[in-house]
Design a protein around this motif. Structure first.
Motif, PDB file in Angstrom:
ATOM      1  N   MET A  29      49.220  44.535  64.153  1.00  0.00           N
ATOM      2  CA  MET A  29      48.385  43.414  64.601  1.00  0.00           C
ATOM      3  C   MET A  29      48.732  43.042  66.056  1.00  0.00           C
ATOM      4  O   MET A  29      49.890  42.752  66.349  1.00  0.00           O
ATOM      5  N   GLN A  30      47.745  43.083  66.904  1.00  0.00           N
ATOM      6  CA  GLN A  30      48.014  42.655  68.279  1.00  0.00           C
ATOM      7  C   GLN A  30      47.577  41.204  68.446  1.00  0.00           C
ATOM      8  O   GLN A  30      46.476  40.836  67.993  1.00  0.00           O
ATOM      9  N   ILE A  31      48.412  40.425  69.033  1.00  0.00           N
ATOM     10  CA  ILE A  31      48.064  39.020  69.219  1.00  0.00           C
ATOM     11  C   ILE A  31      47.288  38.869  70.523  1.00  0.00           C
ATOM     12  O   ILE A  31      47.771  39.232  71.595  1.00  0.00           O
ATOM     13  N   ARG A  32      46.036  38.374  70.385  1.00  0.00           N
ATOM     14  CA  ARG A  32      45.160  38.213  71.553  1.00  0.00           C
ATOM     15  C   ARG A  32      44.596  36.785  71.563  1.00  0.00           C
ATOM     16  O   ARG A  32      44.604  36.094  70.549  1.00  0.00           O
ATOM     17  N   PHE A  33      44.092  36.386  72.695  1.00  0.00           N
ATOM     18  CA  PHE A  33      43.527  35.027  72.819  1.00  0.00           C
ATOM     19  C   PHE A  33      42.106  35.079  73.387  1.00  0.00           C
ATOM     20  O   PHE A  33      41.673  34.142  74.038  1.00  0.00           O
ATOM     21  N   ASP A  34      41.398  36.196  73.152  1.00  0.00           N
ATOM     22  CA  ASP A  34      40.028  36.308  73.653  1.00  0.00           C
ATOM     23  C   ASP A  34      39.207  35.157  73.073  1.00  0.00           C
ATOM     24  O   ASP A  34      39.347  34.824  71.903  1.00  0.00           O
ATOM     25  N   ASP A  35      38.390  34.549  73.898  1.00  0.00           N
ATOM     26  CA  ASP A  35      37.544  33.402  73.510  1.00  0.00           C
ATOM     27  C   ASP A  35      38.335  32.121  73.226  1.00  0.00           C
ATOM     28  O   ASP A  35      37.751  31.118  72.825  1.00  0.00           O
ATOM     29  N   ARG A  36      39.627  32.146  73.411  1.00  0.00           N
ATOM     30  CA  ARG A  36      40.406  30.920  73.231  1.00  0.00           C
ATOM     31  C   ARG A  36      40.633  30.239  74.581  1.00  0.00           C
ATOM     32  O   ARG A  36      40.835  30.900  75.606  1.00  0.00           O
ATOM     33  N   VAL A  37      40.600  28.920  74.551  1.00  0.00           N
ATOM     34  CA  VAL A  37      40.854  28.139  75.773  1.00  0.00           C
ATOM     35  C   VAL A  37      42.182  27.403  75.607  1.00  0.00           C
ATOM     36  O   VAL A  37      42.395  26.725  74.598  1.00  0.00           O
ATOM     37  N   ALA A  38      43.053  27.574  76.572  1.00  0.00           N
ATOM     38  CA  ALA A  38      44.399  27.000  76.482  1.00  0.00           C
ATOM     39  C   ALA A  38      44.688  26.097  77.675  1.00  0.00           C
ATOM     40  O   ALA A  38      44.226  26.346  78.790  1.00  0.00           O
ATOM     41  N   ILE A  39      45.471  25.062  77.401  1.00  0.00           N
ATOM     42  CA  ILE A  39      46.013  24.221  78.472  1.00  0.00           C
ATOM     43  C   ILE A  39      47.523  24.428  78.479  1.00  0.00           C
ATOM     44  O   ILE A  39      48.153  24.411  77.419  1.00  0.00           O
ATOM     45  N   VAL A  40      48.084  24.628  79.659  1.00  0.00           N
ATOM     46  CA  VAL A  40      49.545  24.608  79.777  1.00  0.00           C
ATOM     47  C   VAL A  40      49.890  23.526  80.793  1.00  0.00           C
ATOM     48  O   VAL A  40      49.460  23.591  81.952  1.00  0.00           O
ATOM     49  N   THR A  41      50.635  22.513  80.377  1.00  0.00           N
ATOM     50  CA  THR A  41      51.014  21.457  81.323  1.00  0.00           C
ATOM     51  C   THR A  41      52.291  21.872  82.058  1.00  0.00           C
ATOM     52  O   THR A  41      53.129  22.599  81.511  1.00  0.00           O
ATOM     53  N   GLY A  42      52.408  21.421  83.284  1.00  0.00           N
ATOM     54  CA  GLY A  42      53.578  21.788  84.092  1.00  0.00           C
ATOM     55  C   GLY A  42      53.642  23.294  84.315  1.00  0.00           C
ATOM     56  O   GLY A  42      54.723  23.891  84.284  1.00  0.00           O
ATOM     57  N   ALA A  43      52.468  23.903  84.574  1.00  0.00           N
ATOM     58  CA  ALA A  43      52.402  25.376  84.638  1.00  0.00           C
ATOM     59  C   ALA A  43      52.474  25.923  86.066  1.00  0.00           C
ATOM     60  O   ALA A  43      52.227  27.100  86.288  1.00  0.00           O
ATOM     61  N   GLY A  44      52.840  25.084  87.005  1.00  0.00           N
ATOM     62  CA  GLY A  44      52.905  25.540  88.397  1.00  0.00           C
ATOM     63  C   GLY A  44      54.124  26.400  88.696  1.00  0.00           C
ATOM     64  O   GLY A  44      54.144  27.125  89.698  1.00  0.00           O
ATOM     65  N   GLN A  45      55.130  26.302  87.852  1.00  0.00           N
ATOM     66  CA  GLN A  45      56.332  27.115  88.054  1.00  0.00           C
ATOM     67  C   GLN A  45      57.117  27.168  86.747  1.00  0.00           C
ATOM     68  O   GLN A  45      56.710  26.579  85.749  1.00  0.00           O
ATOM     69  N   GLY A  46      58.241  27.877  86.783  1.00  0.00           N
ATOM     70  CA  GLY A  46      59.162  27.883  85.649  1.00  0.00           C
ATOM     71  C   GLY A  46      58.526  28.375  84.358  1.00  0.00           C
ATOM     72  O   GLY A  46      57.711  29.303  84.350  1.00  0.00           O
ATOM     73  N   LEU A  47      58.899  27.726  83.276  1.00  0.00           N
ATOM     74  CA  LEU A  47      58.429  28.155  81.956  1.00  0.00           C
ATOM     75  C   LEU A  47      56.918  28.024  81.806  1.00  0.00           C
ATOM     76  O   LEU A  47      56.271  28.895  81.234  1.00  0.00           O
ATOM     77  N   GLY A  48      56.362  26.943  82.321  1.00  0.00           N
ATOM     78  CA  GLY A  48      54.918  26.710  82.183  1.00  0.00           C
ATOM     79  C   GLY A  48      54.124  27.825  82.866  1.00  0.00           C
ATOM     80  O   GLY A  48      53.139  28.335  82.314  1.00  0.00           O
ATOM     81  N   ARG A  49      54.565  28.214  84.053  1.00  0.00           N
ATOM     82  CA  ARG A  49      53.917  29.321  84.777  1.00  0.00           C
ATOM     83  C   ARG A  49      53.953  30.583  83.915  1.00  0.00           C
ATOM     84  O   ARG A  49      52.953  31.277  83.756  1.00  0.00           O
ATOM     85  N   SER A  50      55.124  30.855  83.361  1.00  0.00           N
ATOM     86  CA  SER A  50      55.298  32.045  82.541  1.00  0.00           C
ATOM     87  C   SER A  50      54.379  31.986  81.305  1.00  0.00           C
ATOM     88  O   SER A  50      53.720  32.976  80.966  1.00  0.00           O
ATOM     89  N   HIS A  51      54.305  30.833  80.648  1.00  0.00           N
ATOM     90  CA  HIS A  51      53.424  30.698  79.468  1.00  0.00           C
ATOM     91  C   HIS A  51      51.965  30.946  79.868  1.00  0.00           C
ATOM     92  O   HIS A  51      51.227  31.630  79.164  1.00  0.00           O
ATOM     93  N   ALA A  52      51.559  30.362  81.004  1.00  0.00           N
ATOM     94  CA  ALA A  52      50.159  30.484  81.444  1.00  0.00           C
ATOM     95  C   ALA A  52      49.818  31.948  81.742  1.00  0.00           C
ATOM     96  O   ALA A  52      48.775  32.457  81.308  1.00  0.00           O
ATOM     97  N   LEU A  53      50.696  32.648  82.458  1.00  0.00           N
ATOM     98  CA  LEU A  53      50.448  34.058  82.787  1.00  0.00           C
ATOM     99  C   LEU A  53      50.405  34.897  81.503  1.00  0.00           C
ATOM    100  O   LEU A  53      49.585  35.799  81.358  1.00  0.00           O
ATOM    101  N   TYR A  54      51.280  34.568  80.581  1.00  0.00           N
ATOM    102  CA  TYR A  54      51.386  35.314  79.323  1.00  0.00           C
ATOM    103  C   TYR A  54      50.087  35.189  78.506  1.00  0.00           C
ATOM    104  O   TYR A  54      49.542  36.179  78.021  1.00  0.00           O
ATOM    105  N   LEU A  55      49.613  33.938  78.360  1.00  0.00           N
ATOM    106  CA  LEU A  55      48.395  33.713  77.567  1.00  0.00           C
ATOM    107  C   LEU A  55      47.183  34.341  78.254  1.00  0.00           C
ATOM    108  O   LEU A  55      46.340  34.969  77.610  1.00  0.00           O
ATOM    109  N   ALA A  56      47.116  34.189  79.593  1.00  0.00           N
ATOM    110  CA  ALA A  56      45.971  34.734  80.347  1.00  0.00           C
ATOM    111  C   ALA A  56      45.946  36.259  80.254  1.00  0.00           C
ATOM    112  O   ALA A  56      44.882  36.863  80.115  1.00  0.00           O
TER     113      ALA A  56
END
Ligand code: NAD
Length: 303
Positions: free
Chosen positions: A1-28
């Motif tokens: 099973m591959q985990i994908r987020f096609d058609d999903r909309v996500a918000i990451v707060t504090g995503a300009g750097q650090g962990l939030g940036r990493s989460h945002a890039l990962y989901l995108a």
């Protein structure tokens, strides 16, 4: 099973750097459309700057992903609602909320001003409350939601000079404990990450050899799982860092029960204190109601 987020909309707060940036890039990178929120302040919450969020959005676009920047402050109800509105304006829906934004104002409790205490609680705890408050009705309407909150070992276990941060970070777990119950019918899962990662926040704390091991992406892998349809549990607290993943959980000891008509004295508590503290056979509770049932039956009550 591959985990994908096609058609999903996500918000990451504090995503300009650090962990939030990493989460945002990962989901995108796995197909999510991402609202990259960051007000771009200093580590103690001063100032603001649109550049960090813009840069992350730019990185996502260059990799072929979809993202919009949002510079709102999580720590007021109006601007936190503005972050949720960004997702609705951009793509008309919201599926995933990663509450990650945070600041630090460390000081020994004796020397800490109440301003510093309140500022940290406002960003971490109330920031999570305000974004969840605006996101919950949207997710309920869509009968789907994945919320990932961010706690810390400091909240779970305490840390010198971080009474404000510890209180806020454990408060977040309290918030999760009830939102997991209230989100159940609408397929809204609420979980919490307690990360360790090399970021601006961790820079002062971790030695160099450890910093190389605590790559933010290793935390983001767990966040991405918790944010996905594959995650069917709610109310979990997952410790993640350097490739280590574990569950942290509140548990209650089997305890000591006197019959309700006993006149219990402080001396009797002293006599049984080791037994009260003994965690052998300890168990977690799914809710306050479950805890109450145990208490009631322990003293001979019948349900
Ligand atoms: P960081 O300082 O690198 O990033 C935090 C980001 O949040 C910054 O870009 C900042 O501008 C943004 N931010 C701060 N206040 C904001 C507000 N009011 N509104 C919107 N954005 C705001 O820190 P990090 O280490 O990436 O921390 C991310 C989260 O992880 C925090 O909640 C932190 O408490 C938690 N955490 C981190 C570690 C660690 O080892 N790095 C450990 C435990 C918990």
């Amino acid at each position: 099973m591959q985990i994908r987020f096609d058609d999903r909309v996500a918000i990451v707060t504090g995503a300009g750097q650090g962990l939030g940036r990493s989460h945002a890039l990962y989901l995108a990178a796995r197909g999510a459309k991402v609202v990259v929120n960051d007000l771009g302040g200093s580590i103690d919450g001063g100032g603001n700057d649109t550049t960090p969020a813009d840069r992350v959005v730019d990185t996502i676009h260059r990799a072929g992903g979809e993202a919009v920047a949002n510079y709102d402050d999580v720590s007021t109800p109006e601007s936190a609602a503005g972050i949720i509105q960004s997702a609705l304006d951009g793509w008309g829906r919201l599926d995933i909320l990663i509450n990650n934004a945070g600041i630090l104002r460390d000081k020994l409790f004796l020397k800490m001003s109440l301003d510093d205490f309140e500022a940290v609680v406002r960003v971490h705890l109330l920031g999570s409350v305000y974004t969840c408050k605006a996101a919950f009705p949207v997710m309920r309407k869509g009968s789907f939601g994945r919320i990932v909150l961010t706690s810390s070992a400091a909240g779970l276990y305490g840390n010198l000079g971080q009474s404000n941060y510890s209180a806020a970070k454990l408060g977040i777990i309290g918030l999760m404990n009830t939102l997991k119950i209230e989100g159940k019918k609408s397929n809204i899962k609420v979980n919490t990450i307690a990360p360790v990662a090399d970021t601006r926040m961790g820079a002062r704390v971790f030695p160099d050899h450890f910093k190389r091991m605590i790559r933010p992406e290793l935390v983001s892998a767990a966040v991405a799982y918790l944010a996905s349809e594959a995650c069917e549990t709610s109310g979990d607290t997952i410790v993640a860092g350097a490739g280590f993943y574990a569950r942290a959980q509140l548990q209650e000891s089997t305890g000591v029960a006197f019959t309700p008509d006993t006149e219990v004295s402080p001396e009797m508590i002293a006599e049984h204190y080791a037994e009260i503290l003994d965690m052998q056979g300890a168990a977690p509770h799914d809710s306050a109601l479950d805890a109450l049932k145990k208490l009631y039956t322990s003293v001979g009550g019948e349900l």
